[in-house]
Design a protein around this motif. Structure first.
Motif, mmCIF file in Angstrom:
data_model
loop_
_atom_site.group_PDB
_atom_site.id
_atom_site.type_symbol
_atom_site.label_atom_id
_atom_site.label_comp_id
_atom_site.label_asym_id
_atom_site.label_seq_id
_atom_site.Cartn_x
_atom_site.Cartn_y
_atom_site.Cartn_z
ATOM 1 N N LEU A 147 45.343 37.389 40.563
ATOM 2 C CA LEU A 147 44.619 36.172 40.175
ATOM 3 C C LEU A 147 44.368 36.152 38.670
ATOM 4 O O LEU A 147 44.642 35.156 37.988
ATOM 5 N N VAL A 148 43.889 37.286 38.164
ATOM 6 C CA VAL A 148 43.607 37.393 36.731
ATOM 7 C C VAL A 148 44.885 37.160 35.913
ATOM 8 O O VAL A 148 44.888 36.433 34.921
ATOM 9 N N THR A 149 45.991 37.777 36.353
ATOM 10 C CA THR A 149 47.262 37.622 35.644
ATOM 11 C C THR A 149 47.751 36.181 35.702
ATOM 12 O O THR A 149 48.243 35.639 34.702
ATOM 13 N N GLY A 150 47.625 35.550 36.878
ATOM 14 C CA GLY A 150 48.040 34.159 37.030
ATOM 15 C C GLY A 150 47.303 33.250 36.058
ATOM 16 O O GLY A 150 47.911 32.419 35.371
ATOM 17 N N VAL A 151 45.987 33.421 35.999
ATOM 18 C CA VAL A 151 45.169 32.622 35.075
ATOM 19 C C VAL A 151 45.596 32.888 33.632
ATOM 20 O O VAL A 151 45.803 31.960 32.846
ATOM 21 N N ALA A 152 45.781 34.184 33.306
ATOM 22 C CA ALA A 152 46.091 34.566 31.923
ATOM 23 C C ALA A 152 47.419 33.962 31.450
ATOM 24 O O ALA A 152 47.532 33.528 30.303
ATOM 25 N N MET A 153 48.424 33.933 32.336
ATOM 26 C CA MET A 153 49.737 33.396 31.940
ATOM 27 C C MET A 153 49.631 31.951 31.478
ATOM 28 O O MET A 153 50.236 31.558 30.483
ATOM 29 N N VAL A 154 48.851 31.157 32.223
ATOM 30 C CA VAL A 154 48.713 29.739 31.865
ATOM 31 C C VAL A 154 47.851 29.580 30.615
ATOM 32 O O VAL A 154 48.139 28.780 29.730
ATOM 33 N N THR B 119 50.595 35.562 46.210
ATOM 34 C CA THR B 119 49.685 34.499 46.651
ATOM 35 C C THR B 119 48.581 34.276 45.623
ATOM 36 O O THR B 119 48.330 33.153 45.178
ATOM 37 N N MET B 120 47.939 35.382 45.229
ATOM 38 C CA MET B 120 46.791 35.257 44.321
ATOM 39 C C MET B 120 47.233 34.868 42.917
ATOM 40 O O MET B 120 46.542 34.134 42.213
ATOM 41 N N SER B 121 48.408 35.369 42.513
ATOM 42 C CA SER B 121 48.923 35.035 41.190
ATOM 43 C C SER B 121 49.233 33.542 41.100
ATOM 44 O O SER B 121 48.892 32.873 40.117
#
Lengths: 106, 260
Positions: free
Chosen positions: B40-47, B169-171
């Motif tokens: 989740l943290v990585t997904g947010v960070a990428m954007v 899923t979380m990413s």
């Protein structure tokens, strides 16, 4: 970074993932690993995990945490104690997160 | 049975594979809180760093390497040359080269394609759980079960499946929710707590305790090193310390017995 460069990075990073993670799985036949090295690798899991965790707990923006009552440090200690006593990951996570939240709000 | 596609037709083999796969899923389940949070943290960070949703999706689905992705993001944001990003990610991923050496004896019989796939789905947690378990099995003596190798690989695949699903899923959730996750939740720390809970049972016996203390100390001291090199150095020094402790213990026992 241009769109092309970004996609080059994405494809390149994928190659890096495969290359590093399967390095000895693929080249192990050609680069023989001494018995001693294989024996030593038993200690790799614990060392790697502790090396990942320790800076996250003990450092804050690159500096050692200032006090023993730091929320991260104290809740990590609580979590370690809790895991040693209960041997339950779920209980440990719940207690650790409760301690962390409580300490931050105090 | 619908599992036939996944586990194959011969019943004895299919049963062994399914049991091992489920055992792997069970073993990794508690750690998925950490994996998911990290995803989740990585997904947010990428954007947040400026990747489009399509690029972020491509990155998570193809690259599948949290620490390397997180290390690459500031460089992408700073418009660094492609080769610098790739070199940085390689160094951050060096620990997996060590892991692959640990896994080699168990996967050496497989075809090149399968070894590449098994390498690709290796995670920190997957390596740690598997090697811990297989080393204990080996210490207990030779396994008469002809399917022992099959069980190992399917156990590993069970871990990988759980890990992959929770990460992706979380990413992906993170990519689409990037604007709305409050930083005040302290979510990143839940991931660290989960890793702590996972690690505590692994630090058993004096060599492991010494190795862990040394690795932790070196990692903290070396945290300022560029390219996350501190992590690699910490693992190598930690393993050496554990080995030295083991040798010292053996000498001590030998001396007590009056041997040379």
């Amino acid at each position: 970074m241009s769109t092309l460069d970004t996609w080059l990075v994405i494809v390149g990073l994928t190659a890096v993932t495969v290359g590093t993670r399967s390095f000895f799985l693929v080249l192990g036949d050609r680069i023989p690993l001494p018995e001693r090295v294989q024996h030593a690798l038993r200690y790799a899991p614990a060392c790697a995990l502790v090396a990942l965790i320790a800076p996250e707990v003990l450092l804050s923006k690159g500096e050692m945490v200032g006090s023993l009552t730091d929320p991260k440090l104290l809740s990590a200690a609580v979590a370690i104690g809790c895991m040693l006593v209960t041997r339950s990951m779920v209980v440990t996570m719940a207690v650790g997160m409760a301690a962390f939240t409580l300490l931050r709000l105090l | 049975m619908s599992g036939r596609v996944l586990f194959g037709a011969p019943p004895a083999l299919a049963d062994a594979r399914r049991e091992a796969f489920v055992a792997g899923l069970r073993a990794v389940l508690p750690a998925l809180v950490a994996t998911g949070t990290w995803g989740l943290v990585t997904g947010v960070a990428m954007v947040k760093v400026g990747l489009s949703q399509l690029e972020a999706l491509g990155m998570t689905l193809l690259v599948f390497a949290g620490s390397a992705q997180l290390a690459a993001l500031p460089l992408i944001a700073a418009d660094a040359p492609v080769w610098v990003v790739l070199l940085t990610a390689t160094v951050v991923n060096l620990r997996f080269v060590i892991f692959s050496a640990g896994l080699y004896p168990f996967f050496r019989h497989y075809t090149l394609g399968r070894r590449l796939l098994l390498g690709y789905v290796t995670s920190d947690v997957g390596f740690a759980i598997s090697l811990q378990r297989w080393t204990a099995e080996r210490a207990a003596g030779p396994d008469p079960d002809p399917l022992a190798g099959t069980r190992r690989v399917w156990f590993f695949l069970g871990i990988a499946a759980g890990n992959w699903l929770s990460w992706q899923t979380m990413s992906i959730l993170g990519i689409f929710l990037a604007g709305q996750v409050p930083g005040a939740w302290g979510l990143e720390y839940a991931a660290i707590l989960a890793l702590i809970a996972l690690t505590v049972p692994m630090v058993n016996g004096l060599p492991n305790v010494v190795g862990a203390l040394v690795a932790g100390t070196v990692a903290v001291v070396g945290a300022g090193l560029p390219l996350k090199l501190g992590l690699v150095v910490a693992v190598i020094v930690g393993i050496s310390a554990a080995m030295a402790t083991e040798l010292a213990q053996e000498r001590l026992v030998g001396a007590r017995r009056g041997g040379p």
